[in-house]
Design a protein around this motif. Structure first.
Motif, PDB file in Angstrom:
ATOM      1  N   TYR A 119     -20.352 -44.194  21.879  1.00 50.78           N
ATOM      2  CA  TYR A 119     -20.828 -42.955  21.909  1.00 50.78           C
ATOM      3  C   TYR A 119     -19.818 -42.013  21.002  1.00 50.78           C
ATOM      4  O   TYR A 119     -20.369 -40.936  20.483  1.00 50.78           O
ATOM      5  N   PRO A 120     -18.591 -41.998  21.103  1.00 53.99           N
ATOM      6  CA  PRO A 120     -17.614 -41.224  20.479  1.00 53.99           C
ATOM      7  C   PRO A 120     -18.261 -41.232  19.043  1.00 53.99           C
ATOM      8  O   PRO A 120     -18.092 -39.912  18.245  1.00 53.99           O
TER       9      PRO A 120
ATOM     10  N   ALA B 285     -11.462 -35.792  11.602  1.00 60.78           N
ATOM     11  CA  ALA B 285     -12.422 -35.187  12.551  1.00 60.78           C
ATOM     12  C   ALA B 285     -11.995 -35.639  14.010  1.00 60.78           C
ATOM     13  O   ALA B 285     -12.257 -34.787  14.803  1.00 60.78           O
ATOM     14  N   ALA B 286     -12.024 -37.019  14.246  1.00 60.93           N
ATOM     15  CA  ALA B 286     -11.631 -37.345  15.629  1.00 60.93           C
ATOM     16  C   ALA B 286     -10.557 -36.701  16.037  1.00 60.93           C
ATOM     17  O   ALA B 286     -10.366 -36.377  17.356  1.00 60.93           O
ATOM     18  N   TYR B 287      -9.353 -36.770  15.325  1.00 63.12           N
ATOM     19  CA  TYR B 287      -8.114 -36.161  15.707  1.00 63.12           C
ATOM     20  C   TYR B 287      -8.418 -34.687  16.186  1.00 63.12           C
ATOM     21  O   TYR B 287      -7.733 -34.180  17.241  1.00 63.12           O
ATOM     22  N   LYS B 288      -8.895 -33.857  15.286  1.00 62.96           N
ATOM     23  CA  LYS B 288      -9.257 -32.277  15.446  1.00 62.96           C
ATOM     24  C   LYS B 288      -9.840 -32.165  16.668  1.00 62.96           C
ATOM     25  O   LYS B 288      -9.589 -31.206  17.439  1.00 62.96           O
TER      26      LYS B 288
ATOM     27  N   LEU C  61     -15.779 -35.897  23.176  1.00 65.56           N
ATOM     28  CA  LEU C  61     -16.241 -37.125  22.624  1.00 65.56           C
ATOM     29  C   LEU C  61     -17.192 -37.811  23.276  1.00 65.56           C
ATOM     30  O   LEU C  61     -18.132 -38.863  22.606  1.00 65.56           O
ATOM     31  N   PHE C  62     -17.582 -37.690  24.411  1.00 64.32           N
ATOM     32  CA  PHE C  62     -18.637 -37.888  25.289  1.00 64.32           C
ATOM     33  C   PHE C  62     -19.524 -37.099  25.671  1.00 64.32           C
ATOM     34  O   PHE C  62     -20.597 -37.416  26.561  1.00 64.32           O
TER      35      PHE C  62
END
Length: 510
Positions: free
Chosen positions: A340-341, A363-366, A376-377
């Motif tokens: 899902y993330p 993008a994931a880090y920010k 992220l969920f």
């Protein structure tokens, strides 16, 4: 290929002697097994006329041994199946050689063949007995249809009749034990599900599996590695299909989130994307959408296999369509939760302006550092709830349309590619209609910054977002972005099919 004979005359003579011994030497136990033809079988553990005579087994062996060297190899076995009009499923010849060949030389002598036939015939009789429900010594049309229904593959009267005619040599519209044995003697599995697959394969009947209920793989496909080739072909087809329809997918997300706020339409949405980032921006977010195919497919496949084992009856009967739907939906829930993330990243990248993120990792880090890992969920609940109506409606509509077509064409046993594509597109459309409001709410939740929403006094829960949409935009607001979503269905299905078939051929899946 046959093994080359030894160079020395002495070695060659020894090999010929050994081969002749293998062709003629039969143990007393094996002779006793083949002499049972005169015995009756009141407990039905053996056929009523006993086992096939050794003379008939030798005759069959000699028919397969075309070069008369006392052994049968894979090429001769494959040719023999083709002469009988059966053909072979992927990996079937190799599996049969593996079961019969006891000394590991990739060739089968008569002694090995005799032992296999005697044991295999007993198992085929037990399978025949299980399908022959009224125990009258014959399999009729109703018994065939009940067996298919138990496997979750409902077939019409016309299909069952075609299948019966494939095996019914005397034209009496029933299958006797002799007909059953002759047809399946060289099929390496006595499992009911594998036999039905082989039987259906001989006429090209398609069961119409789709992404909701993962593919059923037979034992020979698992043993020979055909299962992963089919998964790779499906993944490759999905990657090409998603890439080709990525502009429509990004437009859908844009309309779902910003459509009402910026009063965007289909045309103005495309113009906005082109003005903001040029033609390359039409594919923004597609990279993560393609990357998630592999883990999602793998998790879904293995979860489905474990769930099937858990749901399977103690009697070993294959799962019916309801249990398969339950297992498929549950596997979808597990796979969706696991990846899902990546779904959230896809939405954020699709909505991002040029230069906002340097890539997927950035993008994931920010998002994780600025908004917290729970972001992220966000939207997971409506995503999982949407699987249930989509799965049920998609599968039901597909099977209903296919069976309706078959009932209107009694002389046909296979709907054909165009009909199956139409059924798939229609069923997917119906499934999306039912689950689309939940999909829209999910996308809104994925896109929002919780802190900003709370400060502005706006809802941040699934129910609150859905209520807000209905109040401010009306019920049609729950279907914003539906047009580009529908527009990509037919090209996506068509592209997937073409790529899938070509990849199957390239990977050696027939």
């Amino acid at each position: 290929m046959k093994r080359p004979s030894a160079g020395a005359d002495g070695d060659g003579a020894k090999q010929r002697k050994d081969r002749e011994a293998g062709s003629s030497a039969v143990s007393p136990a094996e002779n006793r097994a083949t002499e049972r033809s005169s015995l009756n079988s009141p407990d039905r553990s053996l056929p009523p006329g006993g086992l096939i005579m050794e003379a008939r087994i030798r005759e069959l062996f000699q028919e397969l041994d075309t070069d008369k060297d006392g052994t049968v190899d894979a090429d001769e076995l494959r040719a023999g199946l083709e002469r009988q009009g059966h053909g072979a499923l992927p990996g079937e010849v190799q599996q049969l050689i593996g079961r019969v060949d006891k000394d590991g030389d990739k060739q089968v002598n008569f002694r090995e063949f005799l032992q296999y036939v005697v044991e295999h015939e007993k198992k085929l009789w037990l399978t025949f007995n299980s399908i022959d429900r009224n125990q009258d010594g014959k399999i009729d049309l109703q018994e065939i249809r009940k067996t298919f229904n138990q496997l979750g593959v409902p077939i019409s009267h016309g299909e069952a009749k075609k299948l019966m005619q494939k095996m019914d040599s005397d034209g009496h519209l029933d299958i006797t034990w002799d007909e059953w044995r002759e047809f399946l003697l060289l099929h390496p599995s006595e499992n009911v599900q594998d036999i039905v697959k082989y039987w259906r394969h001989s006429l090209g009947i398609d069961i119409g599996d789709n992404i909701v209920v993962p593919d059923e793989f037979s034992e020979e496909e698992k043993v020979t590695g055909m299962w992963w080739r089919q998964l790779v072909a499906g993944g490759g087809a999905g990657a090409v299909s998603r890439t080709c329809t990525a502009p429509l997918d990004r437009l859908k997300i844009l309309l779902q989130v910003e459509g009402s706020r910026q009063n965007l339409s289909f045309v103005s949405g495309f113009q906005k994307m082109l003005r903001e980032g040029g033609s390359r921006s039409l594919w923004r977010g597609n990279g993560i959408n393609v990357l998630k195919i592999a883990p999602e497919s793998a998790i879904k496949f293995f979860a489905y296999e474990h769930l099937k084992s858990w749901l399977r009856h103690d009697d070993g009967q294959p799962l019916g369509i309801l249990h398969r739907l339950m297992a498929g939906s549950s596997a979808g829930v597990i796979a969706q939760t696991s990846i899902y993330p990546m779904e959230v990243l896809k939405t954020r990248l699709a909505l991002a302006s040029t230069g906002q993120y340097r890539g997927i990792a950035d993008a994931a880090y920010k998002i994780a550092t600025q908004e917290g890992g729970r972001t992220l969920f966000r939207g997971l609940t409506p995503s999982l709830l949407g699987i249930i109506p989509y799965a049920g409606i998609d599968l039901t509509v597909y099977e209903t349309l296919k069976m309706r077509w078959l009932s209107q064409h009694p002389g046909e046993t296979h709907p054909g590619t165009v009909v199956l594509l139409a059924c798939g597109a229609a069923s997917s459309t119906c499934g999306q209609l039912a689950s689309y409001p939940l999909s829209l709410v999910r996308t809104r939740l994925q896109a929002m910054n919780t802190a900003t929403q709370v400060a502005a006094g706006q809802p941040t829960s699934m129910a609150g977002v859905m209520k807000g949409i209905v109040v401010t935009e009306g019920v049609p607001g729950l279907y914003r972005g539906l047009a580009p979503n529908f527009m990509k269905v037919l090209p996506a299905v068509s592209i997937s099919y073409v790529v899938y078939e070509n990849l199957r051929q390239l990977l050696g899946v027939s």
